[in-house]
Design a protein around this motif. Structure first.
Motif, PDB file in Angstrom:
ATOM      1  N   VAL A   2       0.818  -1.229  -0.016  1.00  0.00           N
ATOM      2  CA  VAL A   2      -0.131   0.050   0.003  1.00  0.00           C
ATOM      3  C   VAL A   2       1.034   1.285  -0.166  1.00  0.00           C
ATOM      4  O   VAL A   2       1.875   1.382   0.678  1.00  0.00           O
ATOM      5  N   LYS A   3       0.583   2.259  -1.025  1.00  0.00           N
ATOM      6  CA  LYS A   3       1.364   3.372  -0.863  1.00  0.00           C
ATOM      7  C   LYS A   3       0.568   4.866  -0.860  1.00  0.00           C
ATOM      8  O   LYS A   3      -0.436   4.558  -1.320  1.00  0.00           O
ATOM      9  N   PHE A   4       1.086   5.535  -0.099  1.00  0.00           N
ATOM     10  CA  PHE A   4       0.057   6.747   0.156  1.00  0.00           C
ATOM     11  C   PHE A   4       0.987   7.752   0.746  1.00  0.00           C
ATOM     12  O   PHE A   4       2.395   7.553   1.042  1.00  0.00           O
ATOM     13  N   GLN A   5       0.738   9.002   0.587  1.00  0.00           N
ATOM     14  CA  GLN A   5       1.342  10.193   0.914  1.00  0.00           C
ATOM     15  C   GLN A   5       0.827  10.783   2.067  1.00  0.00           C
ATOM     16  O   GLN A   5      -0.593  11.036   2.444  1.00  0.00           O
ATOM     17  N   LEU A   6       1.611  11.246   3.290  1.00  0.00           N
ATOM     18  CA  LEU A   6       0.860  11.939   4.511  1.00  0.00           C
ATOM     19  C   LEU A   6       1.454  13.501   4.552  1.00  0.00           C
ATOM     20  O   LEU A   6       2.765  13.411   4.327  1.00  0.00           O
ATOM     21  N   ILE A  29       7.473  -1.761   6.840  1.00  0.00           N
ATOM     22  CA  ILE A  29       6.798  -0.195   6.859  1.00  0.00           C
ATOM     23  C   ILE A  29       8.011   0.690   6.489  1.00  0.00           C
ATOM     24  O   ILE A  29       9.234   0.321   7.182  1.00  0.00           O
ATOM     25  N   TYR A  30       7.760   1.396   5.399  1.00  0.00           N
ATOM     26  CA  TYR A  30       9.022   2.281   4.799  1.00  0.00           C
ATOM     27  C   TYR A  30       8.409   3.773   4.387  1.00  0.00           C
ATOM     28  O   TYR A  30       7.245   3.707   4.216  1.00  0.00           O
ATOM     29  N   ALA A  31       9.125   4.521   4.909  1.00  0.00           N
ATOM     30  CA  ALA A  31       8.875   5.985   4.691  1.00  0.00           C
ATOM     31  C   ALA A  31      10.151   6.985   4.254  1.00  0.00           C
ATOM     32  O   ALA A  31      10.806   6.820   4.927  1.00  0.00           O
ATOM     33  N   THR A  32       9.743   7.847   3.364  1.00  0.00           N
ATOM     34  CA  THR A  32      11.019   8.479   2.734  1.00  0.00           C
ATOM     35  C   THR A  32      10.915   9.928   3.967  1.00  0.00           C
ATOM     36  O   THR A  32       9.923  10.109   4.680  1.00  0.00           O
ATOM     37  N   SER A  33      11.926  10.755   3.549  1.00  0.00           N
ATOM     38  CA  SER A  33      12.099  12.015   4.303  1.00  0.00           C
ATOM     39  C   SER A  33      10.716  12.992   4.171  1.00  0.00           C
ATOM     40  O   SER A  33      10.269  13.883   4.968  1.00  0.00           O
ATOM     41  N   CYS A  39       7.670  11.793   3.862  1.00  0.00           N
ATOM     42  CA  CYS A  39       6.592  10.872   4.425  1.00  0.00           C
ATOM     43  C   CYS A  39       5.802  10.330   3.230  1.00  0.00           C
ATOM     44  O   CYS A  39       4.571  10.275   3.333  1.00  0.00           O
ATOM     45  N   GLU A  40       6.484   9.833   2.341  1.00  0.00           N
ATOM     46  CA  GLU A  40       5.737   8.879   1.159  1.00  0.00           C
ATOM     47  C   GLU A  40       5.825   7.511   1.636  1.00  0.00           C
ATOM     48  O   GLU A  40       7.066   6.806   2.116  1.00  0.00           O
ATOM     49  N   VAL A  41       4.852   6.887   2.046  1.00  0.00           N
ATOM     50  CA  VAL A  41       4.811   5.817   2.883  1.00  0.00           C
ATOM     51  C   VAL A  41       4.546   4.498   2.170  1.00  0.00           C
ATOM     52  O   VAL A  41       3.503   4.716   1.234  1.00  0.00           O
ATOM     53  N   THR A  42       5.087   3.401   2.483  1.00  0.00           N
ATOM     54  CA  THR A  42       4.889   2.084   1.666  1.00  0.00           C
ATOM     55  C   THR A  42       4.750   1.028   2.760  1.00  0.00           C
ATOM     56  O   THR A  42       5.373   1.045   3.613  1.00  0.00           O
ATOM     57  N   ILE A  43       3.746   0.382   2.924  1.00  0.00           N
ATOM     58  CA  ILE A  43       3.353  -0.678   3.802  1.00  0.00           C
ATOM     59  C   ILE A  43       3.287  -2.093   2.941  1.00  0.00           C
ATOM     60  O   ILE A  43       2.628  -2.015   2.014  1.00  0.00           O
ATOM     61  N   ARG A  44       4.198  -2.942   3.355  1.00  0.00           N
ATOM     62  CA  ARG A  44       4.363  -4.180   2.385  1.00  0.00           C
ATOM     63  C   ARG A  44       4.064  -5.402   3.304  1.00  0.00           C
ATOM     64  O   ARG A  44       4.455  -5.285   4.271  1.00  0.00           O
ATOM     65  N   THR A  45       2.933  -6.057   2.765  1.00  0.00           N
ATOM     66  CA  THR A  45       2.545  -7.240   3.339  1.00  0.00           C
ATOM     67  C   THR A  45       1.474  -8.023   2.243  1.00  0.00           C
ATOM     68  O   THR A  45       0.631  -7.373   1.549  1.00  0.00           O
ATOM     69  N   ASP A  46       1.434  -9.455   2.594  1.00  0.00           N
ATOM     70  CA  ASP A  46       0.503 -10.115   1.741  1.00  0.00           C
ATOM     71  C   ASP A  46      -0.607 -10.127   2.207  1.00  0.00           C
ATOM     72  O   ASP A  46      -1.434 -11.097   1.614  1.00  0.00           O
TER      73      ASP A  46
END
Length: 501
Positions: A280-284, A328-332, A334-341
């Motif tokens: 799941v990708k989204f911007q906070l 759970i990964y986030a750039t500086s 705050c572009e967040v990527t949550i990886r799970t099946d």
């Protein structure tokens, strides 16, 4: 069995007399029937169904013969009717609202007196224990830290005794057949022992409570209690611990509350793991520090995690239930990527994050190949079941026409006394009826499979909706259902992935 025990306890004062008849009747007009009892000494009493308190009583001059209910006054309303062995009959009518309120006041007073008496008895017992402990302590019979004898019936412990608690993740052991779990560690600050631990929590234990008491020869100053949360929900653990010395019969009770984080069944990984395919990708519009705070509050960690020097966040977990990875990964920025099946887990994470950050709306891009492939297969089966259902319905309609023809022919043959033809037509009708029964069973199985597939489709739509928050969630669910209504599988997968067509 519980009802019989209650009745037995209620009747203890009247054990010298025999209960002849019992009946259930709402005598005080509160909508709850009371237990009406007729006794061998002619007494009739009505007891409250909860406390066993006598709310009404009357006396006959001879033994009660029976208790029934009927229209005693012939006014269209039933009354309670009691009859004695001498033939004396009395009727009792339910209380009116006015009399019920006066009776209720009396019951409240009696209940208050009973509660105060019980509280007084409890306080006197507690005071007696304190006095005994003080006497034993002042006389020197009990040395702090070491009871004089194994049979000491005192509960004095050092005043500085404290109970330390901690939550940790245990990866389990295959040798002892112990799966991974969360455990509560309890320990005292001296050589006092923990006799038992009672944990109250909703949704974790069967019956909402769990009791842990080690064997007498295994009593120590520290224990570890395993718990297995079945769902990812935050839970308040209310813990009561009995602390004392070995051989003591009286113990001090320590009460405390600890909160179990929502995602406590996920262990932090310190080694590289395989990246899941779903994400799941989204911007906070938030700082990464806020995301880090959410992770620290939602997961069970020994130490708080921090962002990297360049302001990024990258943390990996392993599910204790399924051993599936979570990243759970986030750039500086705050572009967040949550990886799970696990699409359910992704939805829970999104809902928890949106609630923590007080977001009004959250739109994401999601890609779960396994879920999409499974959904496509389910939709194909739905089409097959629909086709099979239409074919079976058409065959049943054809059979209905043939049945009418066979019945007419068989009846004509019977009227003309043509038994051979009648037997032939009824034989064909019997065979056709067996075919209809077999077809009906097939239709039932087909219908159940169709419902199961439609349920899976609806669950996938709900999962896709939980990946969003606010208006985006509502819009995704509505768009997915419209795509299914239009039988547009491509649009459905696109909506699940992007949130719109």
């Amino acid at each position: 069995m519980n009802i019989l025990k209650k009745i037995f306890n209620w009747w203890k004062p009247d054990s010298k007399n025999q209960a002849i008849s019992i009946y259930s009747y709402d005598l005080d007009g509160d909508g709850v029937p009371e237990l009406i009892t007729g006794w061998s000494n002619g007494k009739v009493d009505a007891r409250n169904d909860r406390s066993g308190e006598v709310i009404f009583k009357d006396n006959f001059s001879s033994t009660v013969a029976g208790i029934v209910e009927g229209d005693y006054r012939m006014d269209g309303k039933n009354q309670l009717i009691c009859c004695s062995v001498d033939g004396e009959v009395r009727g009792y009518q339910s209380s009116t609202p006015e009399t019920r309120y006066s009776m209720l006041d009396v019951n409240i007073e009696q209940e208050t007196i009973r509660e105060l008496s019980q509280r007084r008895h409890t306080l006197l017992m507690e005071l007696r224990n304190y006095e005994e402990n003080q006497r034993m302590g002042n006389s020197g019979e009990l040395l702090y830290g070491k009871p004089s004898m194994a049979g000491d019936q005192v509960g004095v412990i050092p005043a500085n005794t404290q109970l330390q608690t901690g939550l940790a993740i245990n990866m389990g052991t295959e040798e002892k057949n112990k799966p991974p779990h969360v455990e509560i560690a309890l320990a005292t600050t001296n050589d006092t022992v923990i006799r038992s631990v009672v944990i109250f929590a909703e949704g974790i234990f069967e019956g909402e409570s769990h009791v842990f008491h080690p064997r007498e020869n295994n009593l120590t100053s520290s224990v570890r209690v395993p718990i297995y949360p079945p769902k990812d929900v935050p839970v308040d653990l209310h813990i009561k611990t009995m602390v004392g010395y070995k051989g003591s019969l009286h113990y001090h009770v320590f009460e405390l509350t600890r909160q179990l984080p929502r995602f406590s069944m996920y262990a932090l990984c310190t080694v590289p793991i395989t990246q899941p395919n779903g994400h799941v990708k989204f911007q906070l519009q938030e700082r990464v520090a806020r995301l880090v705070m959410w992770v620290n509050a939602s997961f069970l960690l020994l130490e708080d995690i921090v962002a990297t020097e360049d302001g990024r966040l990258e943390v990996s977990f392993l599910s204790l239930r399924t051993t599936m990875p979570l990243v759970i990964y986030a750039t500086s920025q705050c572009e967040v990527t949550i990886r799970t099946d696990d699409m359910d887990l992704a939805g829970d994470l999104m809902q928890a994050l949106a609630n923590y950050l007080n977001l009004e709306d959250l739109q994401v891009e999601a890609d779960f190949p396994n879920e999409v492939d499974q959904l496509s297969g389910v939709l194909e089966r739905v089409e097959e079941y629909h086709s099979t259902r239409q074919r079976l319905s058409a065959e049943m309609a054809d059979h209905s026409g043939v049945i009418r023809t066979l019945v007419v022919r068989a009846e004509d043959a019977r009227l003309m006394s043509d038994m051979a033809s009648m037997k032939q037509w009824y034989g064909e009708l019997y065979a056709l009826n067996k075919d209809l029964i077999s077809g009906y069973k097939i239709r039932c199985n087909n219908h159940q499979e169709l419902l199961s597939c439609l349920k899976q489709v609806n669950q996938t739509i709900q999962k896709a909706g939980r990946l969003r928050y606010g208006k985006s969630k509502t819009a995704v669910v509505a768009a997915c259902r419209q795509a299914i209504k239009n039988n547009n599988v491509n649009a459905l997968t696109k909506i699940i992935r992007l949130g719109h067509t």
